[in-house]
Design a protein around this motif. Structure first.
Motif, PDB file in Angstrom:
ATOM      1  N   ALA A   1       6.845  56.600  49.153  1.00  0.00           N
ATOM      2  CA  ALA A   1       7.608  55.160  49.330  1.00  0.00           C
ATOM      3  C   ALA A   1       6.917  54.280  48.115  1.00  0.00           C
ATOM      4  O   ALA A   1       7.408  53.511  47.056  1.00  0.00           O
ATOM      5  CB  ALA A   1       8.531  54.209  50.927  1.00  0.00           C
ATOM      6  N   LEU A   2       5.704  54.216  48.804  1.00  0.00           N
ATOM      7  CA  LEU A   2       5.043  52.883  47.630  1.00  0.00           C
ATOM      8  C   LEU A   2       4.576  53.913  46.275  1.00  0.00           C
ATOM      9  O   LEU A   2       4.860  53.174  45.628  1.00  0.00           O
ATOM     10  CB  LEU A   2       3.727  53.729  47.830  1.00  0.00           C
ATOM     11  N   GLN A   3       4.599  55.333  45.991  1.00  0.00           N
ATOM     12  CA  GLN A   3       4.746  55.548  44.663  1.00  0.00           C
ATOM     13  C   GLN A   3       6.065  55.949  44.040  1.00  0.00           C
ATOM     14  O   GLN A   3       6.564  55.247  42.621  1.00  0.00           O
ATOM     15  CB  GLN A   3       4.272  57.389  44.804  1.00  0.00           C
ATOM     16  N   LEU A   4       7.855  55.457  44.709  1.00  0.00           N
ATOM     17  CA  LEU A   4       8.478  55.082  44.410  1.00  0.00           C
ATOM     18  C   LEU A   4       8.850  54.450  43.383  1.00  0.00           C
ATOM     19  O   LEU A   4       9.590  53.948  42.828  1.00  0.00           O
ATOM     20  CB  LEU A   4       9.558  55.577  45.184  1.00  0.00           C
ATOM     21  N   TRP A   5       7.938  53.667  44.850  1.00  0.00           N
ATOM     22  CA  TRP A   5       8.822  51.558  44.066  1.00  0.00           C
ATOM     23  C   TRP A   5       7.678  51.558  42.790  1.00  0.00           C
ATOM     24  O   TRP A   5       7.929  50.556  41.960  1.00  0.00           O
ATOM     25  CB  TRP A   5       7.823  50.602  45.039  1.00  0.00           C
ATOM     26  N   LEU A   6       6.156  51.973  42.916  1.00  0.00           N
ATOM     27  CA  LEU A   6       5.512  51.581  41.770  1.00  0.00           C
ATOM     28  C   LEU A   6       6.409  51.894  39.966  1.00  0.00           C
ATOM     29  O   LEU A   6       5.638  51.616  39.471  1.00  0.00           O
ATOM     30  CB  LEU A   6       4.081  51.974  41.677  1.00  0.00           C
TER      31      LEU A   6
ATOM     32  N   ARG B   1       9.437  52.914  39.991  1.00  0.00           N
ATOM     33  CA  ARG B   1      10.470  52.108  39.837  1.00  0.00           C
ATOM     34  C   ARG B   1      10.311  50.614  38.567  1.00  0.00           C
ATOM     35  O   ARG B   1      10.915  50.646  38.064  1.00  0.00           O
ATOM     36  CB  ARG B   1      11.440  52.133  40.766  1.00  0.00           C
ATOM     37  N   ARG B   2       9.300  50.424  39.580  1.00  0.00           N
ATOM     38  CA  ARG B   2       8.774  48.882  39.320  1.00  0.00           C
ATOM     39  C   ARG B   2       8.271  49.336  37.796  1.00  0.00           C
ATOM     40  O   ARG B   2       8.622  48.154  36.997  1.00  0.00           O
ATOM     41  CB  ARG B   2       8.109  48.073  40.109  1.00  0.00           C
TER      42      ARG B   2
END
Length: 224
Positions: free
Chosen positions: A211-216, A218-219
């Motif tokens: 989830a952290l990698q996906l958020w980074l 996408r950001r």
């Protein structure tokens, strides 16, 4: 144990992802690309036991790598016997073995980028570095994300290579990772409850880090 697991996964991605990107970018300009992709994919279809044993022999005091160091006038290194070098040594092997997947995916991603963008950049006089930063990397983001996630998860779940090269996660606990600890608790000590608890913790770590990698990604994609 969890620290070793995260270091193993992060180290694998940190070595394999840039290496796969560089090689895929170079292969995109070569002839006989199918042959080169097949060549780099060979480590992936080779069994983990064979890969681990070959590299284990290369890491031995009288092995190939120490022979190269000695020929350069350097002292031999106890790659798998020293707690400070054992985990990095296995990380290098894991990254090398996972290059093939990354190269195939990134090569496909490069082929999917429309040539019109490169033609427009050439007309504007953009250099190769600018084209790579401004066109290739942004349009390759989905492929990079996929490779990053899959290799990171594979690193978190990996234990067979460590089991082959170091036996029980040694020296000491220098190469002991969560998946290997789960295996040992279940099949060596018969403590299935502890193994199941470790599996659940590993699952939570995978979910959080994914989830952290996906958020980074996408950001960064929104900022670019």
């Amino acid at each position: 144990m969890l620290t070793n697991t995260l270091l193993y996964a992060v180290g694998t991605v940190a070595l394999a992802l840039p290496g796969a990107l560089v090689i895929a970018n170079c292969l995109d300009r070569l002839r006989f690309q199918g042959f080169w992709r097949a060549l780099y994919f060979l480590p992936l279809v080779t069994t983990v036991v064979a890969v681990g044993n070959v590299w284990k022999y290369m890491y031995e005091p009288g092995g190939l790598l120490n022979g190269i160091l000695n020929s350069l006038g350097l002292d031999s290194l106890a790659f798998l016997q020293d707690p400070d070098t054992a985990l990095p040594s296995v990380i290098v092997v894991q990254a090398w073995a996972s290059l093939g997947t990354g190269i195939l995916i990134l090569t496909a991603g490069l082929k999917a980028i429309p040539e019109v963008y490169y033609e427009a950049a050439e007309l504007d006089g953009a250099g190769r570095g600018t084209v790579f930063r401004r066109i290739t990397l942004p349009l390759l983001r989905p492929s990079l994300l996929f490779v990053c996630l899959t290799q990171f998860i594979a690193g978190l779940q990996s234990f067979a290579l460590i089991n082959v090269m170091t036996g029980d996660g040694g020296p000491g606990d220098a190469t002991n990772v969560a998946a290997l600890e789960m295996y040992q608790q279940a099949f060596t000590y018969g403590d299935w409850g502890l193994a199941a608890a470790a599996a659940f913790v590993l699952f939570l770590v995978i979910v959080v880090m994914t989830a952290l990698q996906l958020w980074l990604f996408r950001r960064k994609g929104g900022e670019s």
